[in-house]
Structure formats: C-alpha cells, structure tokens
Design a protein around this motif. Structure first.
Motif, PDB file in Angstrom:
ATOM      1  N   HIS A 134       0.970  -1.108  -0.281  1.00 43.10           N
ATOM      2  CA  HIS A 134      -0.129   0.018   0.035  1.00 43.10           C
ATOM      3  C   HIS A 134       0.771   1.132  -0.108  1.00 43.10           C
ATOM      4  N   HIS A 143       1.671   4.091  -2.936  1.00 45.73           N
ATOM      5  CA  HIS A 143       1.219   5.419  -3.113  1.00 45.73           C
ATOM      6  C   HIS A 143       2.439   6.099  -3.232  1.00 45.73           C
ATOM      7  N   HIS A 147      -7.364   1.862  -6.276  1.00 38.34           N
ATOM      8  CA  HIS A 147      -7.031   2.385  -5.114  1.00 38.34           C
ATOM      9  C   HIS A 147      -6.950   3.930  -5.306  1.00 38.34           C
ATOM     10  N   HIS A 178      -9.001   7.005  -3.417  1.00 33.92           N
ATOM     11  CA  HIS A 178      -8.643   8.245  -2.738  1.00 33.92           C
ATOM     12  C   HIS A 178      -9.088   9.253  -3.380  1.00 33.92           C
TER      13      HIS A 178
END
Ligand SMILES: [Zn+2]
Length: 226
Positions: free
Chosen positions: A112, A116, A149, A153
């Motif tokens: 994760h 990012h 993902h 976000h």
C-alpha cells in the motif's frame, strides 16, 4: 489544487507537462476557491498540511520499510520451512498458516505504501518494489491495485465512484439514504436488515480469497496488463 498536491510526488516534473495546457490566468476579481468549498476550511487544511510537512512527517523512514520487508521475507521462509521439516499434519499446517497470514497482512500494508509512492523519493523505485511485493509476495496485480486504489482516494466513500465500497447492492447496502432507496425500489438480493449479523462470516471469505482473486485476473486480462 489540493488534489494535485496530494496526487503528485514530483511537482516540478508534472508542471512541465502542464504548461502547454495552461489557457490563461484568472482575473484578480475572480474567486480562486471553488464555489462549493468552504474558504475557511480550505485555508485551515492548507495550513495543517504545511505544518505536517514542516514537521517532517511526510518524510519516510527507509530503515523502517527495510525491516518491514526483511520480516515479511523471514516469515514467508519460516512458513515454508515449517511445512518442509514437520510435514503437512494439522499442527504444522496451522502454525504455518498463522505465520503466513501475518506475513501476508504485513505485505499488503507495505505494498500500500509502495503503491502510494511513499517509500522512496524516486517513483521508479517505488513502482519496482511495489511490483515485487504485490506480484511476487502476494500474487496479485500491482496495476490492478493502483487503478482501483487511486479511484478510492480520488472519491473516498462516494457510491459508484469508490470501488472499495462497490459491493452494493450485491451483498450489503450502505448508508441510510441508499438503504431506504433500495427498499422503495424493492431491489433486494440479501436480507439487508440482518447484514450486521452476516457481515463477519461473509466478508472475510468472500472478499479476499474469492472476489479479489477473481477481480485481479479479470482487470489484468481486460486491461491487458502484460
Ligand atoms: Zn491508500
């Protein structure tokens, strides 16, 4: 502007690509804040972000991530060695399962942060390690995760925009408004008034071992991630 800052690590590089897209400057009397946003809130948020940055809270500790990766690899090896030395009877199998579960959960948090682009300063390194952890240690597609993902976000908890909550109305329903809407339309697949009771027994086996396995291959295949 805040979304731009949050989504781009290397602002100087991205600015280069933005220049040909600039069509002009706003007149000084034009409002620079979107009409739907609270001016005070935006100011408050930017101040908070500046403070967080000044305190160095956005600077990653590479030693922490190195140790995280090391302990994942160690647990993975241990899980394998347990089965090799003690066989596949119930006890070694259970211990190996526990060790592997811890390693997989830790790996999913590490992927994760890599996904990012928060571990290394260079995007390339984040992508490379992300692929290693996600594809080789977890067995899922790194691009599949990034695609979903990023949408999560961009619009967190927005129905039909955030894929993380897109299980509705298949197994569960979300929020008061939507549940009532479904009730009126009589669109019902499950007894949603009992979902708080079946949530614990259905979500863990269906989300990770079933849905994610199917979906990572589905997206990788339809988007031609090879
Ligand atoms: Zn995230």
């Amino acid at each position: 502007q805040d979304a731009f800052v949050a989504f781009h690590v290397d602002k100087v590089l991205v600015n280069k690509y933005l220049k040909p897209l600039q069509i002009g400057e706003l007149a000084p009397d034009q409002p620079s804040v979107e009409p739907t946003k609270n001016k005070m809130l935006v100011k408050d948020f930017r101040e908070l972000r500046a403070t967080v940055e000044k305190m160095g809270l956005l600077k990653p500790n590479q030693l922490f991530f190195l140790l995280l990766l090391a302990h994942i690899l160690l647990l993975d090896t241990a899980a394998w060695l347990i089965l090799l030395y003690f066989g596949t009877s119930l006890m070694p199998f259970t211990v190996s399962l526990v060790v592997l579960t811890i390693s997989q959960v830790q790996a999913s948090w590490l992927q994760h942060d890599l996904g990012h682009l928060s571990v290394f300063r260079k995007t390339k390194w984040n992508h490379l390690l992300h692929k290693f952890v996600m594809c080789h240690l977890i067995g899922a597609s790194a691009k599949w995760w990034t695609l979903l993902h990023s949408q999560h976000h961009a619009k967190p908890n927005c129905f039909q925009k955030d894929p993380d909550i897109d299980m509705h109305p298949f197994l569960f329903t979300l929020g008061k408004k939507l549940s009532v809407e479904l009730g009126i339309k009589k669109k019902k697949y499950m007894p949603y008034n009992h979902q708080h009771k079946y949530f614990f027994i259905t979500l863990p086996p269906l989300l990770f071992p079933t849905y994610f396995h199917y979906h990572t291959f589905y997206v990788a295949y339809t988007k031609r991630y090879w």
